[in-house]
Enzyme design. Sequence first.
Site, PDB file in Angstrom:
ATOM      1  N   ASN A 282       0.770  -1.258   0.000  1.00 18.43           N
ATOM      2  CA  ASN A 282       0.000   0.000   0.000  1.00 18.43           C
ATOM      3  C   ASN A 282       0.796   1.301   0.000  1.00 18.43           C
ATOM      4  OD1 ASN A 282      -2.123  -1.848   0.421  1.00 18.43           O
ATOM      5  ND2 ASN A 282      -1.975  -1.596   2.612  1.00 18.43           N
TER       6      ASN A 282
ATOM      7  N   HIS B 290     -14.355  -4.668   0.524  1.00 19.82           N
ATOM      8  CA  HIS B 290     -13.555  -4.724   1.750  1.00 19.82           C
ATOM      9  C   HIS B 290     -14.427  -5.055   2.970  1.00 19.82           C
ATOM     10  CE1 HIS B 290     -11.014  -3.006   5.029  1.00 19.82           C
ATOM     11  NE2 HIS B 290     -10.026  -3.424   4.249  1.00 19.82           N
TER      12      HIS B 290
ATOM     13  N   GLU C 107     -15.568  -0.586  -4.601  1.00 20.13           N
ATOM     14  CA  GLU C 107     -14.224  -0.024  -4.485  1.00 20.13           C
ATOM     15  C   GLU C 107     -13.765   0.495  -5.838  1.00 20.13           C
ATOM     16  OE1 GLU C 107     -11.385  -2.624  -2.505  1.00 20.13           O
ATOM     17  OE2 GLU C 107     -13.015  -3.452  -1.292  1.00 20.13           O
TER      18      GLU C 107
ATOM     19  N   SER D  64      -8.814  -4.136  -3.508  1.00 19.25           N
ATOM     20  CA  SER D  64      -7.592  -4.178  -2.700  1.00 19.25           C
ATOM     21  C   SER D  64      -6.795  -5.465  -2.860  1.00 19.25           C
ATOM     22  CB  SER D  64      -7.949  -3.965  -1.232  1.00 19.25           C
ATOM     23  OG  SER D  64      -8.839  -4.963  -0.787  1.00 19.25           O
TER      24      SER D  64
ATOM     25  N   ASP E  69     -15.306   3.511  -2.480  1.00 14.32           N
ATOM     26  CA  ASP E  69     -14.165   3.389  -1.576  1.00 14.32           C
ATOM     27  C   ASP E  69     -12.892   3.536  -2.419  1.00 14.32           C
ATOM     28  OD1 ASP E  69     -12.101   2.565   0.057  1.00 14.32           O
ATOM     29  OD2 ASP E  69     -13.215   0.904   0.957  1.00 14.32           O
TER      30      ASP E  69
ATOM     31  N   HIS F  57      -7.443   2.472  -2.433  1.00 18.90           N
ATOM     32  CA  HIS F  57      -6.236   2.145  -3.208  1.00 18.90           C
ATOM     33  C   HIS F  57      -6.113   2.974  -4.480  1.00 18.90           C
ATOM     34  CE1 HIS F  57      -5.204  -1.236  -0.624  1.00 18.90           C
ATOM     35  NE2 HIS F  57      -6.516  -1.364  -0.504  1.00 18.90           N
TER      36      HIS F  57
ATOM     37  N   LYS G  97      -2.789   4.567   3.152  1.00 21.83           N
ATOM     38  CA  LYS G  97      -2.181   3.787   2.058  1.00 21.83           C
ATOM     39  C   LYS G  97      -1.197   4.682   1.309  1.00 21.83           C
ATOM     40  CE  LYS G  97      -4.991   0.242   3.023  1.00 21.83           C
ATOM     41  NZ  LYS G  97      -6.431  -0.052   2.985  1.00 21.83           N
TER      42      LYS G  97
HETATM   43  C1  LIG Z   1      -7.409  -0.450   3.968  1.00 22.82           C
HETATM   44  C2  LIG Z   1      -8.764  -0.312   3.466  1.00 22.82           C
HETATM   45  C3  LIG Z   1      -9.750   0.298   4.230  1.00 22.82           C
HETATM   46  C4  LIG Z   1      -9.542   0.707   5.659  1.00 22.82           C
HETATM   47  O1  LIG Z   1      -8.700   1.798   5.783  1.00 22.82           O
HETATM   48  P1  LIG Z   1      -7.864   2.000   7.124  1.00 22.82           P
HETATM   49  O2  LIG Z   1      -7.556   3.450   7.145  1.00 22.82           O
HETATM   50  O3  LIG Z   1      -6.668   1.130   7.008  1.00 22.82           O
HETATM   51  O4  LIG Z   1      -8.763   1.582   8.265  1.00 22.82           O
HETATM   52  C5  LIG Z   1     -10.991   0.477   3.653  1.00 22.82           C
HETATM   53  N1  LIG Z   1     -11.258   0.054   2.405  1.00 22.82           N
HETATM   54  C6  LIG Z   1     -10.337  -0.558   1.657  1.00 22.82           C
HETATM   55  C7  LIG Z   1     -10.680  -0.979   0.274  1.00 22.82           C
HETATM   56  C8  LIG Z   1      -9.062  -0.777   2.161  1.00 22.82           C
HETATM   57  O5  LIG Z   1      -8.158  -1.415   1.433  1.00 22.82           O
END
Ligand SMILES: *Cc1c(COP(=O)(O)O)cnc(C)c1O
Length: 389
Positions: A44, A130, A176, A180, A205, A208, A239
Amino acid sequence: MTQPAEILNQLANDGLLRSLRTLDSAPGVTITRGGRQLLNFPPNDYLGLAGHPALAAALIDGVRHYGAGATAPRLVCGSHPPHQQLEKLLAEAKQTEAALTFSSGFAVAIGAIPAIVGKGDVIMLDKLSHACLVDAARLSGATLRVFPHNDLRKLRRLLAGVRARSAGARVLVATEAVFSMDGDVCPLRELVDLTEQHDALLWLDEAHAVGVMGGQGMGLAEAEGLQGRIAFQMGTFSKALGLAGGYLAAPRGWIDLLVNRARSFIYSTAPPPALAHAVIVAVELVRSAEGLRLRQRLGENIRLFRNSLGMDEVRSTPIQAISLGSNDAALAASATLEQDGLWVPAIRYPTVPRGTARLRVSLSAAHPPAAIHRLAAALCPLSPRHPIH
Ligand SMILES: *Cc1c(COP(=O)(O)O)cnc(C)c1O
Protein backbone atom coordinates in the site's frame (compact mmCIF):
# COMPACT_ATOMS: atom_id res chain seq x y z
CA MET A 1 -17.55 -24.46 24.69
CA THR A 2 -14.74 -24.52 22.13
CA GLN A 3 -11.50 -23.23 23.58
CA PRO A 4 -9.31 -20.69 21.71
CA ALA A 5 -6.50 -23.30 21.42
CA GLU A 6 -8.79 -25.70 19.52
CA ILE A 7 -9.88 -22.96 17.12
CA LEU A 8 -6.25 -21.97 16.55
CA ASN A 9 -5.30 -25.62 15.91
CA GLN A 10 -8.03 -25.90 13.32
CA LEU A 11 -6.85 -22.69 11.62
CA ALA A 12 -3.29 -24.05 11.56
CA ASN A 13 -4.50 -27.34 10.02
CA ASP A 14 -6.30 -25.38 7.29
CA GLY A 15 -3.24 -23.24 6.55
CA LEU A 16 -5.13 -20.21 7.83
CA LEU A 17 -3.29 -19.35 11.03
CA ARG A 18 -2.03 -15.78 11.26
CA SER A 19 0.47 -14.39 13.71
CA LEU A 20 2.31 -11.13 14.21
CA ARG A 21 5.96 -10.81 13.29
CA THR A 22 8.25 -8.09 14.55
CA LEU A 23 9.82 -5.68 12.11
CA ASP A 24 13.28 -4.40 13.08
CA SER A 25 13.34 -1.42 10.73
CA ALA A 26 11.19 1.41 9.46
CA PRO A 27 8.83 0.42 6.64
CA GLY A 28 10.43 0.88 3.24
CA VAL A 29 11.80 -0.81 0.16
CA THR A 30 14.28 -2.73 2.30
CA ILE A 31 13.35 -3.99 5.74
CA THR A 32 15.09 -5.98 8.43
CA ARG A 33 13.25 -8.82 10.09
CA GLY A 34 14.67 -11.62 12.24
CA GLY A 35 18.14 -10.19 11.62
CA ARG A 36 17.76 -10.53 7.82
CA GLN A 37 17.52 -7.83 5.22
CA LEU A 38 14.63 -8.27 2.81
CA LEU A 39 13.65 -6.46 -0.37
CA ASN A 40 10.15 -5.37 0.53
CA PHE A 41 7.05 -4.89 -1.61
CA PRO A 42 5.43 -2.77 1.05
CA PRO A 43 1.74 -3.24 1.03
CA ASN A 44 0.00 0.00 0.00
CA ASP A 45 2.87 2.51 0.25
CA TYR A 46 2.52 3.16 -3.49
CA LEU A 47 4.44 6.44 -3.62
CA GLY A 48 6.94 5.71 -0.85
CA LEU A 49 5.45 8.49 1.30
CA ALA A 50 5.53 6.50 4.59
CA GLY A 51 9.26 7.22 4.68
CA HIS A 52 9.18 10.69 3.08
CA PRO A 53 11.16 13.29 5.08
CA ALA A 54 8.54 16.02 4.44
CA LEU A 55 5.87 13.95 6.18
CA ALA A 56 8.10 13.10 9.14
CA ALA A 57 8.96 16.81 9.48
CA ALA A 58 5.28 17.78 9.28
CA LEU A 59 4.38 15.32 12.06
CA ILE A 60 7.10 16.73 14.33
CA ASP A 61 6.06 20.28 13.48
CA GLY A 62 2.42 19.37 14.21
CA VAL A 63 3.28 17.92 17.63
CA ARG A 64 5.19 21.12 18.50
CA HIS A 65 2.16 23.23 17.56
CA TYR A 66 -0.76 21.11 18.72
CA GLY A 67 0.65 18.66 21.28
CA ALA A 68 0.57 14.88 21.20
CA GLY A 69 -3.11 13.94 21.42
CA ALA A 70 -6.59 15.35 20.87
CA THR A 71 -7.84 14.21 24.34
CA ALA A 72 -11.52 13.78 23.37
CA PRO A 73 -14.01 13.47 20.51
CA ARG A 74 -14.35 16.69 18.51
CA LEU A 75 -17.93 17.32 19.62
CA VAL A 76 -16.65 17.33 23.21
CA CYS A 77 -13.26 19.04 23.06
CA GLY A 78 -13.81 21.32 20.09
CA SER A 79 -12.49 20.97 16.57
CA HIS A 80 -8.76 21.63 16.18
CA PRO A 81 -7.82 23.92 13.28
CA PRO A 82 -5.86 21.23 11.34
CA HIS A 83 -8.91 18.94 11.24
CA GLN A 84 -11.01 21.71 9.75
CA GLN A 85 -8.28 22.82 7.34
CA LEU A 86 -7.83 19.23 6.19
CA GLU A 87 -11.57 18.79 5.62
CA LYS A 88 -11.73 22.00 3.62
CA LEU A 89 -8.77 20.87 1.52
CA LEU A 90 -10.33 17.43 0.91
CA ALA A 91 -13.68 18.92 -0.11
CA GLU A 92 -11.91 21.19 -2.57
CA ALA A 93 -9.68 18.40 -3.92
CA LYS A 94 -12.59 15.97 -4.28
CA GLN A 95 -14.91 18.69 -5.60
CA THR A 96 -17.57 18.08 -2.98
CA GLU A 97 -19.32 20.52 -0.67
CA ALA A 98 -17.83 19.05 2.48
CA ALA A 99 -15.71 16.30 4.02
CA LEU A 100 -15.38 14.65 7.41
CA THR A 101 -12.30 12.89 8.82
CA PHE A 102 -12.29 9.80 11.03
CA SER A 103 -9.57 7.90 12.90
CA SER A 104 -9.38 5.21 10.17
CA GLY A 105 -10.92 4.19 6.89
CA PHE A 106 -12.63 1.33 8.70
CA ALA A 107 -14.20 3.85 11.09
CA VAL A 108 -15.53 5.87 8.12
CA ALA A 109 -17.49 2.91 6.79
CA ILE A 110 -18.86 1.53 10.04
CA GLY A 111 -19.78 5.01 11.25
CA ALA A 112 -21.22 6.54 8.12
CA ILE A 113 -23.02 3.69 6.33
CA PRO A 114 -25.36 2.87 9.26
CA ALA A 115 -26.11 6.60 9.48
CA ILE A 116 -27.07 6.71 5.78
CA VAL A 117 -29.14 3.51 5.47
CA GLY A 118 -31.13 1.52 8.00
CA LYS A 119 -34.08 -0.80 8.38
CA GLY A 120 -36.35 -0.59 5.31
CA ASP A 121 -33.50 0.58 3.07
CA VAL A 122 -31.33 -1.51 0.76
CA ILE A 123 -27.55 -1.70 0.43
CA MET A 124 -25.92 -3.43 -2.54
CA LEU A 125 -22.27 -4.48 -2.32
CA ASP A 126 -19.79 -5.80 -4.85
CA LYS A 127 -18.85 -9.38 -3.88
CA LEU A 128 -15.20 -8.41 -3.38
CA SER A 129 -15.87 -5.39 -1.18
CA HIS A 130 -13.55 -4.72 1.75
CA ALA A 131 -14.50 -6.12 5.18
CA CYS A 132 -15.34 -2.63 6.47
CA LEU A 133 -18.11 -2.23 3.87
CA VAL A 134 -19.50 -5.69 4.67
CA ASP A 135 -19.49 -5.05 8.41
CA ALA A 136 -20.99 -1.59 7.95
CA ALA A 137 -23.78 -3.03 5.78
CA ARG A 138 -24.62 -5.66 8.42
CA LEU A 139 -24.51 -3.09 11.21
CA SER A 140 -26.86 -0.77 9.34
CA GLY A 141 -29.83 -3.13 9.47
CA ALA A 142 -30.61 -2.39 5.81
CA THR A 143 -31.40 -5.30 3.49
CA LEU A 144 -28.06 -6.49 2.09
CA ARG A 145 -27.75 -7.61 -1.53
CA VAL A 146 -24.41 -8.77 -2.93
CA PHE A 147 -23.75 -8.62 -6.68
CA PRO A 148 -21.01 -10.65 -8.42
CA HIS A 149 -17.76 -8.75 -8.85
CA ASN A 150 -18.17 -5.84 -11.29
CA ASP A 151 -21.30 -7.51 -12.73
CA LEU A 152 -23.38 -4.59 -14.02
CA ARG A 153 -26.12 -6.74 -15.54
CA LYS A 154 -26.83 -8.38 -12.20
CA LEU A 155 -26.68 -5.01 -10.43
CA ARG A 156 -29.14 -3.55 -12.94
CA ARG A 157 -31.56 -6.43 -12.25
CA LEU A 158 -31.25 -5.93 -8.48
CA LEU A 159 -31.85 -2.18 -8.80
CA ALA A 160 -34.82 -2.62 -11.12
CA GLY A 161 -36.28 -5.24 -8.76
CA VAL A 162 -36.04 -2.95 -5.73
CA ARG A 163 -37.50 -0.02 -7.63
CA ALA A 164 -40.39 -2.16 -8.93
CA ARG A 165 -41.30 -3.04 -5.34
CA SER A 166 -40.57 0.27 -3.69
CA ALA A 167 -40.14 3.59 -5.42
CA GLY A 168 -39.30 5.35 -2.17
CA ALA A 169 -36.72 3.10 -0.46
CA ARG A 170 -33.26 4.53 0.00
CA VAL A 171 -30.78 2.42 -1.96
CA LEU A 172 -27.01 2.62 -1.48
CA VAL A 173 -24.63 0.87 -3.90
CA ALA A 174 -21.12 0.47 -2.48
CA THR A 175 -17.98 -0.62 -4.28
CA GLU A 176 -14.22 -0.02 -4.48
CA ALA A 177 -12.38 2.07 -7.06
CA VAL A 178 -9.34 -0.24 -7.11
CA PHE A 179 -10.01 -3.63 -5.53
CA SER A 180 -7.59 -4.18 -2.70
CA MET A 181 -6.73 -7.83 -3.24
CA ASP A 182 -7.16 -8.14 -7.03
CA GLY A 183 -5.95 -4.76 -8.21
CA ASP A 184 -8.64 -4.36 -10.86
CA VAL A 185 -10.82 -1.29 -11.28
CA CYS A 186 -14.61 -0.87 -11.07
CA PRO A 187 -16.53 0.27 -14.18
CA LEU A 188 -17.19 3.65 -12.59
CA ARG A 189 -18.93 5.49 -15.42
CA GLU A 190 -21.47 2.69 -15.88
CA LEU A 191 -22.02 2.50 -12.11
CA VAL A 192 -22.69 6.23 -11.98
CA ASP A 193 -25.18 5.97 -14.88
CA LEU A 194 -26.93 2.94 -13.37
CA THR A 195 -27.30 4.41 -9.90
CA GLU A 196 -28.60 7.70 -11.33
CA GLN A 197 -31.13 5.85 -13.51
CA HIS A 198 -32.46 3.99 -10.47
CA ASP A 199 -32.33 6.88 -8.03
CA ALA A 200 -29.73 5.09 -5.88
CA LEU A 201 -26.80 6.62 -4.00
CA LEU A 202 -23.26 5.54 -4.90
CA TRP A 203 -20.54 4.94 -2.29
CA LEU A 204 -17.02 4.68 -3.73
CA ASP A 205 -14.16 3.39 -1.58
CA GLU A 206 -11.03 4.99 -3.04
CA ALA A 207 -8.59 3.45 -0.50
CA HIS A 208 -6.24 2.15 -3.21
CA ALA A 209 -6.88 4.82 -5.82
CA VAL A 210 -6.10 8.01 -3.92
CA GLY A 211 -2.53 9.06 -4.55
CA VAL A 212 -2.30 6.66 -7.47
CA MET A 213 -4.93 7.73 -10.04
CA GLY A 214 -6.07 11.06 -11.46
CA GLY A 215 -4.10 14.06 -12.68
CA GLN A 216 -3.89 15.38 -9.12
CA GLY A 217 -3.80 11.94 -7.54
CA MET A 218 -7.29 12.24 -6.09
CA GLY A 219 -8.41 8.83 -7.33
CA LEU A 220 -10.50 7.10 -9.97
CA ALA A 221 -13.41 9.55 -9.72
CA GLU A 222 -11.02 12.40 -10.54
CA ALA A 223 -9.38 10.40 -13.35
CA GLU A 224 -12.80 9.83 -14.93
CA GLY A 225 -14.11 13.34 -14.22
CA LEU A 226 -17.00 11.92 -12.21
CA GLN A 227 -16.45 13.45 -8.78
CA GLY A 228 -19.55 15.63 -9.06
CA ARG A 229 -21.84 12.65 -9.71
CA ILE A 230 -20.89 10.42 -6.76
CA ALA A 231 -22.70 10.93 -3.46
CA PHE A 232 -20.08 9.41 -1.18
CA GLN A 233 -16.35 9.24 -1.82
CA MET A 234 -14.43 7.60 1.02
CA GLY A 235 -10.72 7.08 1.35
CA THR A 236 -7.89 6.55 3.75
CA PHE A 237 -4.71 8.41 4.64
CA SER A 238 -3.05 5.10 5.52
CA LYS A 239 -2.18 3.79 2.06
CA ALA A 240 -0.56 5.97 -0.64
CA LEU A 241 -0.69 8.97 1.71
CA GLY A 242 1.64 7.12 4.10
CA LEU A 243 -0.02 8.18 7.38
CA ALA A 244 -3.27 7.11 9.11
CA GLY A 245 -6.93 8.09 9.28
CA GLY A 246 -9.89 8.14 6.91
CA TYR A 247 -12.26 10.60 5.25
CA LEU A 248 -15.63 10.86 3.59
CA ALA A 249 -16.28 13.57 0.98
CA ALA A 250 -19.99 14.25 0.37
CA PRO A 251 -22.69 16.93 0.06
CA ARG A 252 -22.92 19.31 3.05
CA GLY A 253 -26.29 17.98 4.28
CA TRP A 254 -24.97 14.45 4.58
CA ILE A 255 -21.78 15.54 6.36
CA ASP A 256 -23.82 17.60 8.85
CA LEU A 257 -26.01 14.56 9.47
CA LEU A 258 -22.95 12.34 10.05
CA VAL A 259 -21.61 14.75 12.68
CA ASN A 260 -24.88 13.98 14.49
CA ARG A 261 -25.22 10.28 13.67
CA ALA A 262 -21.94 8.54 12.82
CA ARG A 263 -21.12 6.73 16.04
CA SER A 264 -17.43 6.06 15.22
CA PHE A 265 -17.05 9.84 14.82
CA ILE A 266 -19.14 10.92 17.81
CA TYR A 267 -17.87 8.44 20.40
CA SER A 268 -14.21 8.11 19.42
CA THR A 269 -11.36 10.44 20.38
CA ALA A 270 -10.33 12.64 17.48
CA PRO A 271 -7.09 11.67 15.74
CA PRO A 272 -4.13 13.77 16.97
CA PRO A 273 -4.34 17.23 15.37
CA ALA A 274 -0.63 16.83 14.55
CA LEU A 275 -1.59 13.91 12.33
CA ALA A 276 -4.17 16.02 10.48
CA HIS A 277 -1.45 18.67 10.03
CA ALA A 278 0.83 16.04 8.41
CA VAL A 279 -2.00 14.67 6.25
CA ILE A 280 -2.46 18.17 4.79
CA VAL A 281 1.21 18.09 3.74
CA ALA A 282 0.73 14.59 2.25
CA VAL A 283 -2.36 15.65 0.23
CA GLU A 284 -0.55 18.73 -1.04
CA LEU A 285 2.47 16.62 -1.97
CA VAL A 286 0.30 14.15 -3.88
CA ARG A 287 -1.28 17.02 -5.86
CA SER A 288 2.06 18.74 -6.57
CA ALA A 289 4.54 18.30 -9.43
CA GLU A 290 6.47 15.89 -7.18
CA GLY A 291 3.32 13.79 -6.75
CA LEU A 292 2.91 13.67 -10.52
CA ARG A 293 6.54 12.55 -10.92
CA LEU A 294 6.06 9.82 -8.32
CA ARG A 295 2.93 8.56 -10.16
CA GLN A 296 4.90 8.49 -13.41
CA ARG A 297 7.68 6.49 -11.72
CA LEU A 298 5.08 4.12 -10.30
CA GLY A 299 3.58 3.68 -13.79
CA GLU A 300 7.04 2.85 -15.18
CA ASN A 301 7.53 0.23 -12.45
CA ILE A 302 4.14 -1.35 -13.17
CA ARG A 303 5.00 -1.55 -16.89
CA LEU A 304 8.45 -2.96 -16.16
CA PHE A 305 7.00 -5.61 -13.84
CA ARG A 306 4.36 -6.75 -16.29
CA ASN A 307 6.72 -6.69 -19.28
CA SER A 308 9.30 -8.73 -17.37
CA LEU A 309 6.70 -11.42 -16.79
CA GLY A 310 5.31 -11.32 -20.32
CA MET A 311 1.95 -9.89 -19.20
CA ASP A 312 0.03 -7.27 -21.13
CA GLU A 313 0.03 -3.67 -19.99
CA VAL A 314 -3.67 -2.94 -19.80
CA ARG A 315 -3.67 -2.78 -16.04
CA SER A 316 -2.55 0.42 -14.45
CA THR A 317 -2.73 -0.28 -10.74
CA PRO A 318 0.16 -1.12 -8.43
CA ILE A 319 -1.58 -4.18 -6.94
CA GLN A 320 -0.50 -7.29 -8.83
CA ALA A 321 -2.09 -10.51 -7.61
CA ILE A 322 -0.64 -13.90 -8.54
CA SER A 323 -3.14 -16.67 -8.00
CA LEU A 324 -1.92 -19.89 -6.40
CA GLY A 325 -5.22 -21.43 -5.30
CA SER A 326 -4.45 -23.32 -2.12
CA ASN A 327 -3.36 -21.75 1.14
CA ASP A 328 -0.36 -24.08 1.34
CA ALA A 329 0.81 -23.16 -2.17
CA ALA A 330 0.57 -19.43 -1.42
CA LEU A 331 2.37 -19.80 1.92
CA ALA A 332 5.09 -21.96 0.32
CA ALA A 333 5.62 -19.45 -2.50
CA SER A 334 5.89 -16.60 0.00
CA ALA A 335 8.38 -18.60 2.11
CA THR A 336 10.50 -19.44 -0.96
CA LEU A 337 10.64 -15.77 -1.92
CA GLU A 338 11.59 -14.89 1.65
CA GLN A 339 14.52 -17.33 1.44
CA ASP A 340 15.58 -15.43 -1.68
CA GLY A 341 15.49 -12.20 0.35
CA LEU A 342 12.13 -10.92 -1.00
CA TRP A 343 9.07 -10.18 1.10
CA VAL A 344 5.75 -10.72 -0.68
CA PRO A 345 2.80 -11.66 1.55
CA ALA A 346 0.48 -14.60 0.94
CA ILE A 347 -3.18 -13.58 1.09
CA ARG A 348 -5.70 -16.18 2.23
CA TYR A 349 -9.33 -16.65 3.27
CA PRO A 350 -11.20 -14.74 4.68
CA THR A 351 -9.36 -11.80 3.11
CA VAL A 352 -10.04 -13.42 -0.28
CA PRO A 353 -12.59 -16.14 -1.19
CA ARG A 354 -11.69 -19.77 -0.37
CA GLY A 355 -9.56 -21.49 -3.00
CA THR A 356 -8.15 -18.21 -4.34
CA ALA A 357 -5.09 -17.78 -2.12
CA ARG A 358 -2.49 -15.63 -3.79
CA LEU A 359 0.68 -13.61 -3.59
CA ARG A 360 -0.10 -9.92 -3.47
CA VAL A 361 2.67 -7.81 -4.98
CA SER A 362 2.42 -4.13 -4.17
CA LEU A 363 4.59 -1.94 -6.40
CA SER A 364 5.88 1.45 -5.34
CA ALA A 365 7.43 4.49 -6.97
CA ALA A 366 10.26 3.99 -4.46
CA HIS A 367 11.40 0.71 -6.04
CA PRO A 368 14.52 1.04 -8.20
CA PRO A 369 14.22 -0.88 -11.51
CA ALA A 370 16.73 -3.44 -10.20
CA ALA A 371 14.27 -4.38 -7.43
CA ILE A 372 11.51 -4.99 -9.98
CA HIS A 373 13.84 -7.13 -12.13
CA ARG A 374 14.83 -9.17 -9.09
CA LEU A 375 11.22 -9.80 -8.10
CA ALA A 376 10.18 -10.66 -11.64
CA ALA A 377 13.03 -13.17 -11.95
CA ALA A 378 12.02 -14.81 -8.68
CA LEU A 379 8.35 -14.95 -9.70
CA CYS A 380 9.01 -16.21 -13.22
CA PRO A 381 8.55 -19.88 -12.37
CA LEU A 382 5.13 -19.07 -10.88
CA SER A 383 3.46 -16.13 -12.41
CA PRO A 384 3.07 -16.18 -16.18
CA ARG A 385 0.64 -19.06 -15.85
CA HIS A 386 -1.23 -17.51 -12.96
CA PRO A 387 -1.80 -13.78 -13.19
CA ILE A 388 -5.26 -12.93 -11.90
CA HIS A 389 -5.67 -10.26 -14.56
C1 LIG B 1 -7.41 -0.45 3.97
C2 LIG B 1 -8.76 -0.31 3.47
C3 LIG B 1 -9.75 0.30 4.23
C4 LIG B 1 -9.54 0.71 5.66
O1 LIG B 1 -8.70 1.80 5.78
P1 LIG B 1 -7.86 2.00 7.12
O2 LIG B 1 -7.56 3.45 7.15
O3 LIG B 1 -6.67 1.13 7.01
O4 LIG B 1 -8.76 1.58 8.26
C5 LIG B 1 -10.99 0.48 3.65
N1 LIG B 1 -11.26 0.05 2.40
C6 LIG B 1 -10.34 -0.56 1.66
C7 LIG B 1 -10.68 -0.98 0.27
C8 LIG B 1 -9.06 -0.78 2.16
O5 LIG B 1 -8.16 -1.42 1.43
